[in-house]
Design a protein around this motif. Structure first.
Motif, PDB file in Angstrom:
ATOM      1  N   PRO A  47      33.863  -2.260   1.309  1.00  0.00           N
ATOM      2  CA  PRO A  47      33.308  -2.935   2.486  1.00  0.00           C
ATOM      3  C   PRO A  47      33.377  -2.114   3.771  1.00  0.00           C
ATOM      4  CG  PRO A  47      34.559  -4.495   1.182  1.00  0.00           C
ATOM      5  CD  PRO A  47      34.808  -3.143   0.572  1.00  0.00           C
ATOM      6  N   ASP A  48      34.389  -1.243   3.908  1.00  0.00           N
ATOM      7  CA  ASP A  48      34.464  -0.405   5.104  1.00  0.00           C
ATOM      8  C   ASP A  48      33.750   0.932   4.931  1.00  0.00           C
ATOM      9  OD1 ASP A  48      36.179   1.060   3.485  1.00  0.00           O
ATOM     10  OD2 ASP A  48      37.967   0.714   4.695  1.00  0.00           O
ATOM     11  N   GLY A  49      33.202   1.191   3.745  1.00  0.00           N
ATOM     12  CA  GLY A  49      32.443   2.410   3.498  1.00  0.00           C
ATOM     13  C   GLY A  49      33.276   3.658   3.294  1.00  0.00           C
ATOM     14  N   LYS A  50      34.604   3.521   3.267  1.00  0.00           N
ATOM     15  CA  LYS A  50      35.461   4.706   3.156  1.00  0.00           C
ATOM     16  C   LYS A  50      35.767   5.095   1.718  1.00  0.00           C
ATOM     17  CE  LYS A  50      37.736   3.963   7.617  1.00  0.00           C
ATOM     18  NZ  LYS A  50      39.038   3.739   8.324  1.00  0.00           N
ATOM     19  N   LEU A  51      35.591   4.155   0.786  1.00  0.00           N
ATOM     20  CA  LEU A  51      35.884   4.398  -0.623  1.00  0.00           C
ATOM     21  C   LEU A  51      34.649   4.129  -1.475  1.00  0.00           C
ATOM     22  CD1 LEU A  51      39.345   2.591  -0.905  1.00  0.00           C
ATOM     23  CD2 LEU A  51      38.957   5.053  -0.626  1.00  0.00           C
ATOM     24  N   LYS A 100      26.599  10.881  -6.568  1.00  0.00           N
ATOM     25  CA  LYS A 100      26.454  11.698  -5.357  1.00  0.00           C
ATOM     26  C   LYS A 100      26.392  10.806  -4.118  1.00  0.00           C
ATOM     27  CE  LYS A 100      24.111  15.685  -7.502  1.00  0.00           C
ATOM     28  NZ  LYS A 100      25.044  16.756  -7.097  1.00  0.00           N
ATOM     29  N   VAL A 101      27.026  11.293  -3.068  1.00  0.00           N
ATOM     30  CA  VAL A 101      26.991  10.643  -1.756  1.00  0.00           C
ATOM     31  C   VAL A 101      26.020  11.417  -0.875  1.00  0.00           C
ATOM     32  CG1 VAL A 101      28.327   9.944   0.260  1.00  0.00           C
ATOM     33  CG2 VAL A 101      29.402   9.929  -2.016  1.00  0.00           C
ATOM     34  N   TRP A 102      25.088  10.697  -0.249  1.00  0.00           N
ATOM     35  CA  TRP A 102      24.021  11.318   0.531  1.00  0.00           C
ATOM     36  C   TRP A 102      24.009  10.778   1.961  1.00  0.00           C
ATOM     37  CZ3 TRP A 102      20.813  14.485  -2.598  1.00  0.00           C
ATOM     38  CH2 TRP A 102      20.908  14.267  -3.977  1.00  0.00           C
ATOM     39  N   ARG A 103      23.638  11.632   2.903  1.00  0.00           N
ATOM     40  CA  ARG A 103      23.372  11.163   4.264  1.00  0.00           C
ATOM     41  C   ARG A 103      21.926  10.677   4.313  1.00  0.00           C
ATOM     42  NH1 ARG A 103      26.464  12.354   8.303  1.00  0.00           N
ATOM     43  NH2 ARG A 103      27.108  14.391   7.428  1.00  0.00           N
ATOM     44  N   VAL A 104      21.747   9.413   4.668  1.00  0.00           N
ATOM     45  CA  VAL A 104      20.423   8.797   4.624  1.00  0.00           C
ATOM     46  C   VAL A 104      19.457   9.465   5.599  1.00  0.00           C
ATOM     47  CG1 VAL A 104      19.163   6.670   5.174  1.00  0.00           C
ATOM     48  CG2 VAL A 104      21.218   6.583   3.745  1.00  0.00           C
ATOM     49  N   CYS A 150      31.361  -1.716 -17.762  1.00  0.00           N
ATOM     50  CA  CYS A 150      29.942  -1.876 -17.440  1.00  0.00           C
ATOM     51  C   CYS A 150      29.699  -2.188 -15.973  1.00  0.00           C
ATOM     52  CB  CYS A 150      29.310  -2.959 -18.317  1.00  0.00           C
ATOM     53  SG  CYS A 150      30.219  -4.496 -18.370  1.00  0.00           S
ATOM     54  N   SER A 151      30.704  -2.709 -15.270  1.00  0.00           N
ATOM     55  CA  SER A 151      30.528  -2.955 -13.837  1.00  0.00           C
ATOM     56  C   SER A 151      31.870  -2.911 -13.137  1.00  0.00           C
ATOM     57  CB  SER A 151      29.837  -4.300 -13.579  1.00  0.00           C
ATOM     58  OG  SER A 151      30.727  -5.381 -13.727  1.00  0.00           O
ATOM     59  N   ALA A 152      31.832  -2.579 -11.859  1.00  0.00           N
ATOM     60  CA  ALA A 152      33.038  -2.546 -11.036  1.00  0.00           C
ATOM     61  C   ALA A 152      32.634  -2.847  -9.603  1.00  0.00           C
ATOM     62  CB  ALA A 152      33.720  -1.181 -11.121  1.00  0.00           C
ATOM     63  N   THR A 153      33.432  -3.670  -8.930  1.00  0.00           N
ATOM     64  CA  THR A 153      33.087  -4.061  -7.573  1.00  0.00           C
ATOM     65  C   THR A 153      34.345  -4.285  -6.749  1.00  0.00           C
ATOM     66  OG1 THR A 153      31.750  -5.608  -6.259  1.00  0.00           O
ATOM     67  CG2 THR A 153      33.002  -6.546  -8.087  1.00  0.00           C
ATOM     68  N   PHE A 154      34.220  -4.165  -5.437  1.00  0.00           N
ATOM     69  CA  PHE A 154      35.317  -4.442  -4.512  1.00  0.00           C
ATOM     70  C   PHE A 154      35.293  -5.907  -4.093  1.00  0.00           C
ATOM     71  CE2 PHE A 154      34.852   0.160  -3.717  1.00  0.00           C
ATOM     72  CZ  PHE A 154      36.184   0.563  -3.701  1.00  0.00           C
ATOM     73  N   SER A 155      36.458  -6.451  -3.770  1.00  0.00           N
ATOM     74  CA  SER A 155      36.528  -7.768  -3.151  1.00  0.00           C
ATOM     75  C   SER A 155      35.990  -7.672  -1.730  1.00  0.00           C
ATOM     76  CB  SER A 155      37.969  -8.273  -3.137  1.00  0.00           C
ATOM     77  OG  SER A 155      38.811  -7.392  -2.402  1.00  0.00           O
ATOM     78  N   PRO A 156      35.585  -8.788  -1.128  1.00  0.00           N
ATOM     79  CA  PRO A 156      35.021  -8.745   0.229  1.00  0.00           C
ATOM     80  C   PRO A 156      35.938  -8.110   1.274  1.00  0.00           C
ATOM     81  CG  PRO A 156      34.494 -10.827  -0.801  1.00  0.00           C
ATOM     82  CD  PRO A 156      35.449 -10.129  -1.726  1.00  0.00           C
ATOM     83  N   ASP A 157      37.258  -8.232   1.097  1.00  0.00           N
ATOM     84  CA  ASP A 157      38.180  -7.618   2.056  1.00  0.00           C
ATOM     85  C   ASP A 157      38.563  -6.197   1.667  1.00  0.00           C
ATOM     86  OD1 ASP A 157      39.912  -7.995  -0.066  1.00  0.00           O
ATOM     87  OD2 ASP A 157      41.302  -9.306   1.009  1.00  0.00           O
ATOM     88  N   GLY A 158      38.082  -5.718   0.520  1.00  0.00           N
ATOM     89  CA  GLY A 158      38.351  -4.358   0.088  1.00  0.00           C
ATOM     90  C   GLY A 158      39.727  -4.132  -0.499  1.00  0.00           C
ATOM     91  N   ARG A 182      37.668   8.738  -2.462  1.00  0.00           N
ATOM     92  CA  ARG A 182      37.479   8.850  -1.013  1.00  0.00           C
ATOM     93  C   ARG A 182      36.079   9.404  -0.754  1.00  0.00           C
ATOM     94  NH1 ARG A 182      41.401   8.406   2.767  1.00  0.00           N
ATOM     95  NH2 ARG A 182      40.096   9.704   4.107  1.00  0.00           N
ATOM     96  N   VAL A 183      35.322   8.721   0.069  1.00  0.00           N
ATOM     97  CA  VAL A 183      33.946   9.153   0.336  1.00  0.00           C
ATOM     98  C   VAL A 183      33.921  10.430   1.161  1.00  0.00           C
ATOM     99  CG1 VAL A 183      31.821   8.504   1.555  1.00  0.00           C
ATOM    100  CG2 VAL A 183      32.981   6.834   0.089  1.00  0.00           C
ATOM    101  N   ASP A 184      34.850  10.590   2.097  1.00  0.00           N
ATOM    102  CA  ASP A 184      34.802  11.749   2.991  1.00  0.00           C
ATOM    103  C   ASP A 184      35.164  13.056   2.299  1.00  0.00           C
ATOM    104  OD1 ASP A 184      37.495  11.245   2.670  1.00  0.00           O
ATOM    105  OD2 ASP A 184      37.959  11.127   4.807  1.00  0.00           O
ATOM    106  N   SER A 185      36.006  12.982   1.251  1.00  0.00           N
ATOM    107  CA  SER A 185      36.449  14.206   0.582  1.00  0.00           C
ATOM    108  C   SER A 185      35.933  14.342  -0.846  1.00  0.00           C
ATOM    109  CB  SER A 185      37.981  14.255   0.546  1.00  0.00           C
ATOM    110  OG  SER A 185      38.498  13.223  -0.279  1.00  0.00           O
TER     111      SER A 185
END
Length: 235
Positions: free
Chosen positions: A108-112, A81-85, A144-152, A126-129
């Protein structure tokens, strides 16, 4: 940190706490608990600011978005779930294809968002939709884990099949399979500049890889049991 003195004990969860992270600005703390909630706390006072309620089963992980405005949680109920803090409002619910998610992170840009699961797949959303834009298939066991590169631009997944994979975020294509460990992987991380990957395995070793070529550059030995996490020193 300097003195080791306990400044606050964060009371309020009804069951065990699985994870705790600081916000990017260090002002708040986000916790995930078996009591089916996540909580946001003031780091200075220890006061609970928000309780994120909506999961039907225990919450295993919770992270902040890079700007600290959103939170992302994963649960035994097979959702993230995505929440507004600021308000504690649930904005999106991401549903796993099968068993539960094992981790979830923001780009890194918070969009994905990138999720790993007990299925042999990871997914990019997509975080917005809340829409899944890529399903990263190809592993033969749980991711077991997944991560983005620093440039996304790339994603890195680690699986219990013993392999890690480097993916194009734009296309969902697998660019390299990092094979060489003798047992299941537990985690994987990009270096700060994104040129190297580091994997941790139940075979008692960690390995350093070239992200561009998929070549194993070094095997780090010396541990007597499984490695569960790895990280590069941040500059």
């Amino acid at each position: 940190v300097e003195s080791g003195e306990c400044l606050h004990t964060l009371h309020g969860h009804g069951l065990e706490v699985h994870s705790a992270v600081f916000s990017p600005d260090g002002a708040t703390v986000l916790t995930a608990s078996s009591d089916k909630t996540a909580k946001i706390w003031c780091a200075q006072s220890g006061k609970c600011l928000q309780t994120l309620q909506g999961h039907r089963w225990e919450v295993f992980s919770a992270v902040f978005s890079p700007d600290g405005a959103l939170a992302l949680t994963t649960s035994e109920d097979r959702t993230a779930k995505v929440w507004r803090v600021e308000s504690g409002e649930c904005l999106q619910t991401l549903r796993a294809q099968g068993p539960r998610f094992t981790s979830a992170v923001f780009s890194p840009d918070g969009k994905l968002a990138l999720t790993a699961s007990l299925n042999p797949v990871a997914q990019i959303w997509r975080v917005d939709s809340g829409k899944c834009v890529h399903t990263l298939g190809g592993h033969r066991n749980s991711v077991c884990s997944a991560t983005f590169s620093p440039d996304g631009a790339r994603a890195l997944t680690a699986s219990q099949d013993g392999d890690a994979k480097v993916w194009s975020v734009a296309s969902g294509e697998c660019l390299h399979t990092l094979s060489g460990h003798a047992d299941a992987l537990r985690s994987a991380a990009f270096s700060p500049e994104g040129k190297l990957a580091l994997t941790a395995s139940a075979d008692h070793t960690a390995k350093v890889w070239c992200v561009e070529t998929g070549e194993c550059l070094r095997t780090l030995t010396g541990h007597q049991d499984s490695l569960h996490s790895v990280a590069f020193l941040q500059h």
